[in-house]
Design a protein around this motif. Structure first.
Motif, mmCIF file in Angstrom:
data_model
loop_
_atom_site.group_PDB
_atom_site.id
_atom_site.type_symbol
_atom_site.label_atom_id
_atom_site.label_comp_id
_atom_site.label_asym_id
_atom_site.label_seq_id
_atom_site.Cartn_x
_atom_site.Cartn_y
_atom_site.Cartn_z
ATOM 1 N N LEU A 13 4.825 -0.094 -3.005
ATOM 2 C CA LEU A 13 3.850 0.995 -2.984
ATOM 3 C C LEU A 13 3.354 1.175 -4.412
ATOM 4 O O LEU A 13 3.938 1.886 -5.218
ATOM 5 C CB LEU A 13 4.507 2.273 -2.463
ATOM 6 N N PRO A 162 7.038 5.517 3.850
ATOM 7 C CA PRO A 162 5.840 6.131 4.445
ATOM 8 C C PRO A 162 6.082 6.618 5.878
ATOM 9 O O PRO A 162 6.694 5.911 6.676
ATOM 10 C CB PRO A 162 4.820 4.981 4.439
ATOM 11 N N THR A 197 2.033 10.279 -7.758
ATOM 12 C CA THR A 197 1.127 9.865 -6.685
ATOM 13 C C THR A 197 1.871 9.720 -5.366
ATOM 14 O O THR A 197 1.416 10.195 -4.318
ATOM 15 C CB THR A 197 0.446 8.531 -7.047
ATOM 16 N N LEU A 198 3.059 9.094 -5.413
ATOM 17 C CA LEU A 198 3.814 8.825 -4.194
ATOM 18 C C LEU A 198 4.466 10.075 -3.601
ATOM 19 O O LEU A 198 4.704 10.142 -2.392
ATOM 20 C CB LEU A 198 4.887 7.765 -4.458
ATOM 21 N N ASP A 202 -1.986 13.333 -1.657
ATOM 22 C CA ASP A 202 -2.287 13.094 -0.249
ATOM 23 C C ASP A 202 -2.512 11.593 -0.066
ATOM 24 O O ASP A 202 -3.311 10.992 -0.784
ATOM 25 C CB ASP A 202 -3.563 13.853 0.132
ATOM 26 N N PRO A 203 -1.816 10.948 0.897
ATOM 27 C CA PRO A 203 -1.996 9.511 1.103
ATOM 28 C C PRO A 203 -3.443 9.089 1.335
ATOM 29 O O PRO A 203 -3.800 7.933 1.084
ATOM 30 C CB PRO A 203 -1.137 9.228 2.348
ATOM 31 N N GLU A 204 -4.284 10.022 1.790
ATOM 32 C CA GLU A 204 -5.702 9.699 1.960
ATOM 33 C C GLU A 204 -6.361 9.386 0.621
ATOM 34 O O GLU A 204 -7.415 8.742 0.580
ATOM 35 C CB GLU A 204 -6.429 10.849 2.654
ATOM 36 N N TRP A 206 -4.720 7.684 -1.788
ATOM 37 C CA TRP A 206 -4.017 6.556 -2.401
ATOM 38 C C TRP A 206 -4.939 5.378 -2.735
ATOM 39 O O TRP A 206 -4.707 4.677 -3.712
ATOM 40 C CB TRP A 206 -2.871 6.087 -1.497
ATOM 41 N N GLN A 207 -5.951 5.147 -1.914
ATOM 42 C CA GLN A 207 -6.811 3.999 -2.210
ATOM 43 C C GLN A 207 -7.574 4.180 -3.523
ATOM 44 O O GLN A 207 -8.106 3.210 -4.064
ATOM 45 C CB GLN A 207 -7.784 3.741 -1.063
ATOM 46 N N TYR A 239 -4.626 3.371 4.038
ATOM 47 C CA TYR A 239 -4.413 2.737 2.738
ATOM 48 C C TYR A 239 -4.028 1.291 2.983
ATOM 49 O O TYR A 239 -3.339 0.973 3.958
ATOM 50 C CB TYR A 239 -3.295 3.456 1.970
ATOM 51 N N LEU A 252 -1.453 1.118 6.041
ATOM 52 C CA LEU A 252 -0.823 2.302 6.609
ATOM 53 C C LEU A 252 -1.785 2.952 7.591
ATOM 54 O O LEU A 252 -2.965 3.146 7.286
ATOM 55 C CB LEU A 252 -0.459 3.302 5.501
ATOM 56 N N GLU A 254 -2.306 6.157 10.610
ATOM 57 C CA GLU A 254 -1.832 7.446 11.123
ATOM 58 C C GLU A 254 -1.566 7.393 12.625
ATOM 59 O O GLU A 254 -0.586 7.954 13.103
ATOM 60 C CB GLU A 254 -2.865 8.532 10.823
#
Length: 290
Positions: A13, A162, A197-198, A202-204, A206-207, A239, A252, A254
């Motif tokens: 990650l 995740p 970050t991890l 918000d994972p949204e 991450w990109q 991501y 990843l 949802e």
């Protein structure tokens, strides 16, 4: 009597290449998580040491360079092993994929022989004797997610598995780790803090904040890696990234039906592909089979 266990793969990650060291290694920072892609081990006592690997990959041999044999040799230098063993491996994790298959195999070899021979070595002792085997080996000995630093073997345990569906795909090309690192440009001051970050972002996002620095050197040489990453986003991934030094790419997701659609789409393209459920935890057990 046989002992059986699974040797699991990992994904990275994010991966920051911070510095090129005089030793030829690199100082890095990366997040480690696990996927449900594994090699199956069967070990039983034998009259002589024997390693059999069931694989279609002709580049994977059972010679001295195999990490399983190297792990055995390292252990023999450290302790007295009373018996010889026949080790059978159903090899399913692709090699040259950045999924840590070789390191995972080495770690499980050490763990299994430690248990079977009743050596009583702690995880820390196993990690100490494995330092020449690979930077990822300590991760697989511990079996815990976390942040890797130094050359990758210093791991801070952290629950960063995740809570999403993970689709991982091998694009049928192998990526050389030395080449990936030799063509990358270290950056000692990344724009975004990896751990923050991890754990907080918000994972949204991450990109835009979570990067694998080795993509800059791998994608120009293996365009299929970049194309596959784009494909993941077209499939609806939240991501997507290359894992480690490549060439495997993961995404990843949802929603289960979106993940399943991506999985089947990649399988239809004849790429080795794995699907892992949200919050996956690898089975770290070693089981005796009469």
């Amino acid at each position: 009597m046989k002992w059986i266990a699974e040797s699991y793969a990992k994904i990275n990650l994010g991966l920051h290449v911070l510095e090129r060291l005089p030793t030829g290694y690199h100082r890095i920072e990366t997040g480690f998580a696990f996927i449900n892609w594994s090699d199956r081990f069967e070990v039983e006592k034998a009259s002589r040491w024997q390693l059999d690997i069931d694989t279609d990959d002709e580049t994977i041999t059972t010679g001295e360079d195999n990490l399983i044999n190297r792990a055995i040799d390292q252990l023999k230098r450290y302790v007295d092993i009373k018996n010889a063993y026949h080790i059978k491996v159903d090899k399913r994790i692709p090699a040259g994929a950045g999924l840590g298959g070789g390191s995972s195999n080495a770690a499980l070899t050490l763990r299994m022989l430690n248990k079977i021979e009743e050596l009583g070595l702690s995880d820390e002792e196993l990690i100490d004797l494995s330092r020449d085997l690979g930077a990822d080996v300590p991760l697989f000995i511990k079996g815990q997610t976390g942040i890797g630093s130094g050359v990758g073997h210093e791991i801070k345990p952290l629950d960063i598995q995740p809570n999403f569906w993970i689709i991982t795909c091998f694009p049928n090309v192998k990526s050389s780790t030395p080449e990936a690192y030799s063509h990358c440009h270290p950056n000692p001051e990344p724009d975004f803090d990896l751990e923050k970050t991890l754990t907080e972002a918000d994972p949204e996002e991450w990109q835009y904040t979570l990067f694998n620095d080795l993509e800059q050197s791998v994608v120009p040489r293996h365009h299929v890696v970049g194309n596959m990453k784009d494909q993941f986003y077209e499939f609806g991934a939240l991501y997507a990234s290359m894992s480690g030094s490549g060439s495997a790419v993961y995404g990843l997701f949802e929603q289960d039906f979106v993940a399943t659609n991506a999985y089947h789409g990649l399988v239809e393209l004849e790429f080795p592909t794995n699907i892992t459920k949200p919050g996956f935890k690898p089975d770290h057990g070693i089981y005796r089979k009469e």
